[in-house]
Scaffold this active site. Sequence first.
Site, short mmCIF file in Angstrom:
data_model
loop_
_atom_site.label_atom_id
_atom_site.label_comp_id
_atom_site.label_asym_id
_atom_site.label_seq_id
_atom_site.Cartn_x
_atom_site.Cartn_y
_atom_site.Cartn_z
N HIS A 85 0.85 -1.18 0.00
CA HIS A 85 0.00 0.00 0.00
C HIS A 85 0.89 1.24 0.00
O HIS A 85 2.10 1.14 0.19
CB HIS A 85 -0.93 0.02 1.24
C1 T46 Z 1 2.98 0.78 6.88
C2 T46 Z 1 3.78 -0.47 7.00
C3 T46 Z 1 5.26 -0.20 7.05
C4 T46 Z 1 -4.19 -0.64 13.41
O1 T46 Z 1 -5.31 -0.85 13.88
N1 T46 Z 1 -3.45 0.41 13.85
C5 T46 Z 1 -2.21 0.69 13.37
O2 T46 Z 1 -1.58 1.67 13.81
C6 T46 Z 1 -1.68 -0.15 12.34
C7 T46 Z 1 -0.30 0.14 11.75
C8 T46 Z 1 -2.43 -1.20 11.90
N2 T46 Z 1 -3.66 -1.44 12.43
C9 T46 Z 1 -4.42 -2.61 11.98
C10 T46 Z 1 -4.90 -2.56 10.54
C11 T46 Z 1 -4.89 -4.03 10.14
O3 T46 Z 1 -6.11 -4.63 10.53
O4 T46 Z 1 -3.55 -3.74 12.06
C12 T46 Z 1 -3.77 -4.63 10.99
C13 T46 Z 1 -2.49 -4.87 10.20
O5 T46 Z 1 -2.14 -3.65 9.50
P1 T46 Z 1 -1.62 -3.66 7.99
O6 T46 Z 1 -2.18 -4.80 7.26
O7 T46 Z 1 -1.83 -2.29 7.42
O8 T46 Z 1 -0.04 -3.91 8.24
P2 T46 Z 1 1.16 -3.85 7.20
O9 T46 Z 1 2.28 -4.57 7.84
O10 T46 Z 1 0.75 -4.27 5.85
O11 T46 Z 1 1.52 -2.26 7.11
C14 T46 Z 1 2.02 -1.58 8.25
C15 T46 Z 1 1.26 -0.24 8.42
O12 T46 Z 1 -0.15 -0.47 8.45
C16 T46 Z 1 1.57 0.75 7.32
O13 T46 Z 1 1.13 2.03 7.71
O14 T46 Z 1 3.44 1.76 6.30
O15 T46 Z 1 3.40 -1.31 8.09
#
Ligand code: T46
Length: 140
Positions: free
Chosen positions: A55
């Site tokens: 993303h």
């Molecule tokens: C990024 C990369 C480097 C939350 O509720 N609060 C938070 O602050 C974050 C970061 C995530 N979440 C929830 C949203 C999803 O349900 O945690 C779950 C996993 O998040 P996501 O799939 O977005 O994780 P990554 O590893 O794909 O991405 C993360 C960050 O979301 C993003 O901002 O830049 O790490």
Amino acid sequence: MSDATGGLVRWVELPSLGDERGELVAIEAGKSVPFPIRRVYYMYGSGVSVSRGYHAHRALQQVAICVAGSCIMRLDDGREKADVILDSPHRGLLIGGMVWREMHEFSPDCVLLVLADQHYDELDYIRSYDEFLEVLNAKN
Ligand code: T46
């Protein structure tokens, strides 16, 4: 690949204040990290075959620091791409808005700490690469 001169790959240096007792790294908002820190999160336990991210953020600024182990951060701003190895607790990767990011090849001991300048907001995410390119093209 760009370097620390303001291109796609920008580092913040986080020197150790350690001594014979061990290492210590201090991070101060507005000093070593060039923004107010409103959120901190970390990820660990991702297997080596796991990939994360896929993303961009519209505006969020972040610094990613591998405080243990290693992983690869793949960056793409629509003009250039870079694979960056994160493997040091002494420097962080600054990732601004409108940069597509993917994380790959997590070592079993990887702990990736991320400092962010905004609270969590799903509306700031662009989770489709086609939409990412459309938003970039609309800006140019
Ligand atoms: C990024 C990369 C480097 C939350 O509720 N609060 C938070 O602050 C974050 C970061 C995530 N979440 C929830 C949203 C999803 O349900 O945690 C779950 C996993 O998040 P996501 O799939 O977005 O994780 P990554 O590893 O794909 O991405 C993360 C960050 O979301 C993003 O901002 O830049 O790490």
